[in-house]
Motif scaffolding. Structure first.
Motif, PDB file in Angstrom:
ATOM      1  N   ALA A 141       0.957  -1.224   0.070  1.00 21.64           N
ATOM      2  CA  ALA A 141      -0.003  -0.235   0.043  1.00 21.64           C
ATOM      3  C   ALA A 141       0.780   1.364   0.025  1.00 21.64           C
ATOM      4  O   ALA A 141       0.658   2.266  -0.889  1.00 21.64           O
ATOM      5  CB  ALA A 141      -0.669  -0.007   1.338  1.00 21.64           C
ATOM      6  N   THR A 142       1.812   1.316   0.988  1.00 18.32           N
ATOM      7  CA  THR A 142       2.551   2.471   1.103  1.00 18.32           C
ATOM      8  C   THR A 142       3.565   2.732  -0.095  1.00 18.32           C
ATOM      9  O   THR A 142       3.845   3.791  -0.405  1.00 18.32           O
ATOM     10  CB  THR A 142       3.281   2.581   2.215  1.00 18.32           C
ATOM     11  OG1 THR A 142       3.819   1.377   2.626  1.00 18.32           O
ATOM     12  CG2 THR A 142       2.218   2.500   3.823  1.00 18.32           C
ATOM     13  N   GLY A 143       4.156   1.609  -0.327  1.00 21.50           N
ATOM     14  CA  GLY A 143       5.253   1.714  -1.597  1.00 21.50           C
ATOM     15  C   GLY A 143       4.508   2.020  -2.902  1.00 21.50           C
ATOM     16  O   GLY A 143       5.300   3.015  -3.663  1.00 21.50           O
ATOM     17  N   ALA A 144       3.263   1.583  -3.007  1.00 23.32           N
ATOM     18  CA  ALA A 144       2.584   2.044  -4.387  1.00 23.32           C
ATOM     19  C   ALA A 144       2.246   3.658  -4.378  1.00 23.32           C
ATOM     20  O   ALA A 144       2.551   4.055  -5.221  1.00 23.32           O
ATOM     21  CB  ALA A 144       1.301   1.323  -4.653  1.00 23.32           C
ATOM     22  N   VAL A 145       1.936   4.094  -3.353  1.00 24.42           N
ATOM     23  CA  VAL A 145       1.477   5.430  -3.123  1.00 24.42           C
ATOM     24  C   VAL A 145       2.706   6.463  -3.145  1.00 24.42           C
ATOM     25  O   VAL A 145       2.846   7.279  -3.772  1.00 24.42           O
ATOM     26  CB  VAL A 145       0.663   5.759  -1.735  1.00 24.42           C
ATOM     27  CG1 VAL A 145       0.524   7.321  -1.813  1.00 24.42           C
ATOM     28  CG2 VAL A 145      -0.575   5.012  -1.972  1.00 24.42           C
ATOM     29  N   ALA A 146       3.730   5.949  -2.555  1.00 19.77           N
ATOM     30  CA  ALA A 146       5.021   6.715  -2.226  1.00 19.77           C
ATOM     31  C   ALA A 146       5.761   6.722  -3.825  1.00 19.77           C
ATOM     32  O   ALA A 146       6.268   7.871  -4.339  1.00 19.77           O
ATOM     33  CB  ALA A 146       6.074   6.043  -1.391  1.00 19.77           C
ATOM     34  N   ALA A 147       5.565   5.650  -4.412  1.00 21.49           N
ATOM     35  CA  ALA A 147       6.450   5.612  -5.877  1.00 21.49           C
ATOM     36  C   ALA A 147       5.264   6.215  -6.789  1.00 21.49           C
ATOM     37  O   ALA A 147       5.910   6.956  -7.593  1.00 21.49           O
ATOM     38  CB  ALA A 147       6.530   4.152  -6.339  1.00 21.49           C
TER      39      ALA A 147
END
Length: 454
Positions: A141-147
């Motif tokens: 979840a956080t990786g997708a949004v950060a990237a």
């Protein structure tokens, strides 16, 4: 004292000031003042004011606060929610579809805002809680949004590309065109990784001897009918038309980048006010104050970085560096690799704005000497800045995500974002091997006469 020794002293002064924790703009201002006094002489101190004025006396810089305002207007409305819901409706049946929808929403939102942190914050507030309720792990979840948020400085309109265009004296319109296809390619690469990562987590979760990642459980998908999908798509069409309108008036030479940004602001206010009713009086005042704060900081960083760049030019550091590279007779791709590593390290500590303005005048003579296309290099440099946004210790998007999801450990955010650093590095290699991915569209638009300005 050699020019390189002088440049090393200036760099050391800047790094020491950065490490004190003071705002980047003030650290750059002090570095600029000390550089003038030490290397040009105390009697040349009055040059500081002249350099600051000259660096700000550029009509092209007006595009920055206007594009920032355009992005903040969207950020303060329901636009991010509409974009995310549309992506979810069309990708809900795909493995990792909800995370993919956050990346696609980020790509479209990036095209509306041109800012990475704003994109990550706006999409993250909607996407991360929704993914948590559907069973996605915190890492995905956080990786997708950060990237996804990093796409804000690549997909046009981009503040970073505007600043590079001004610093390198290149067409901003061509830079915008150069960022379109790479932005699409990187978005697709992000989605492919999400599909792979989701499958890997499902297999991992099926093993009884392995503990699931933080927040991970069985992923559930919401079902949408075809009418629901087309209704959600209809809500996104106005955003796409808005981006098209801004880029159209820019590429056709109807407006300069600053004028195109002004057109975008007017259309955004009309769209939000009439179609979405996402901003009230109090919200609008908040948006204007945020825009003032952000624009002021960006422009201060820009002008003080420009002063340092002028001092470096007075000391002939860019010219001597280009001569040194030529004399060494190194393979140009080895030089490019060294440049990218340096940019990546700088991106771990400094915001893209200051790096672009301060480093471009130094590196551009080297790039031209080696025979590289400056438009191609501008896009590559921007992708490198994307990597810095999700690379510790000062990856801005990582801390934006941590701020909007305080219950998720920072370690999980870092681990989730790390694969995307590798993907961006792979993209750099891909665009180096096939530079036409970047240069084809600018050349096509401007050679055919489709684009006449910018």
């Amino acid at each position: 004292m050699s020019s390189f020794a002088q440049g090393g002293i200036i760099l050391a002064m800047a790094m020491v000031l950065f490490l004190t924790g003071m705002p980047i703009a003030f650290a750059l201002a002090i570095t600029a003042i000390l550089s003038i006094v030490i290397f040009l002489g105390p009697d040349q101190f009055d040059l500081f004011g002249k350099m600051v004025f000259d660096s700000m006396n550029d009509f092209g810089l007006l595009a920055i606060p206007l594009f920032v305002l355009m992005g903040n207007l969207f950020g303060g409305s329901t636009a991010s929610k509409q974009l995310f819901e549309a992506g979810e409706a069309w990708l809900s049946r795909v493995k990792g579809g909800l995370a993919m929808s956050s990346v696609l929403a980020s790509a479209i939102f990036a095209a509306l805002t041109g800012a990475s942190a704003a994109t990550a914050a706006a999409i993250g507030r909607v996407a991360i809680p929704e993914m948590a309720t559907r069973g996605y792990s915190s890492r995905i979840a956080t990786g997708a949004v950060a990237a996804g948020g990093t796409l804000g400085i690549l997909i046009p309109p981009s503040v970073t590309l505007i600043l590079y265009g001004i610093a390198a004296e290149q067409s901003i319109g061509q830079l915008f065109a150069g960022g379109i296809i790479p932005g699409i390619v990187i978005t697709a690469m992000f989605c492919i990784w999400i599909f792979i990562a989701t499958r890997m987590e499902e297999r991992r979760a099926s093993r009884p001897d392995v503990l699931p990642h933080h927040g991970a459980r069985k992923v559930t998908a919401r079902l949408y009918s075809w009418p629901d999908r087309f209704v959600s798509l209809a809500k996104v069409v106005p955003f796409a038309l808005l981006v098209f309108a801004v880029l159209f008036v820019l590429y056709r030479g109807i407006a300069t980048p600053s004028e195109a940004a002004a057109v975008g602001v007017v259309l955004v206010m009309a769209l939000i006010g009439i179609g979405y009713r996402g901003l009230r009086g109090k919200d609008l005042i908040k948006v204007l104050l945020e825009t003032t704060n952000q624009s002021t900081m960006i422009l201060l960083i820009t002008c003080f970085s420009a002063v340092i760049a002028v001092v470096l030019s007075y000391l002939r550091i860019p010219q001597d560096l280009a001569t040194l590279v030529t004399d060494l007779d190194m393979n140009k791709w080895v030089v490019m690799l060294i440049i990218n590593v340096i940019l990546l390290v700088m991106g771990c500590f400094l915001p893209p704005v200051s790096i672009i303005v301060m480093v471009t005048p130094v590196l551009l003579p080297v790039i031209l000497t080696l025979g590289f296309d400056p438009i191609w290099f501008g896009v590559l440099m921007t992708i490198n800045m994307e990597m810095g946004l999700i690379t510790p210790p000062v990856g801005l998007n990582l801390y934006v995500i941590k701020g909007i999801a305080p219950d998720i450990p920072l370690k999980e955010v870092l681990i989730g974002a790390l694969p995307y650093v590798g993907i961006l590095a792979l993209a750099l290699v891909l665009f180096s091997v096939f530079p036409e991915i970047i240069t084809w569209l600018p050349e096509k638009l401007y050679s055919s006469g489709v684009a006449t300005g910018g």
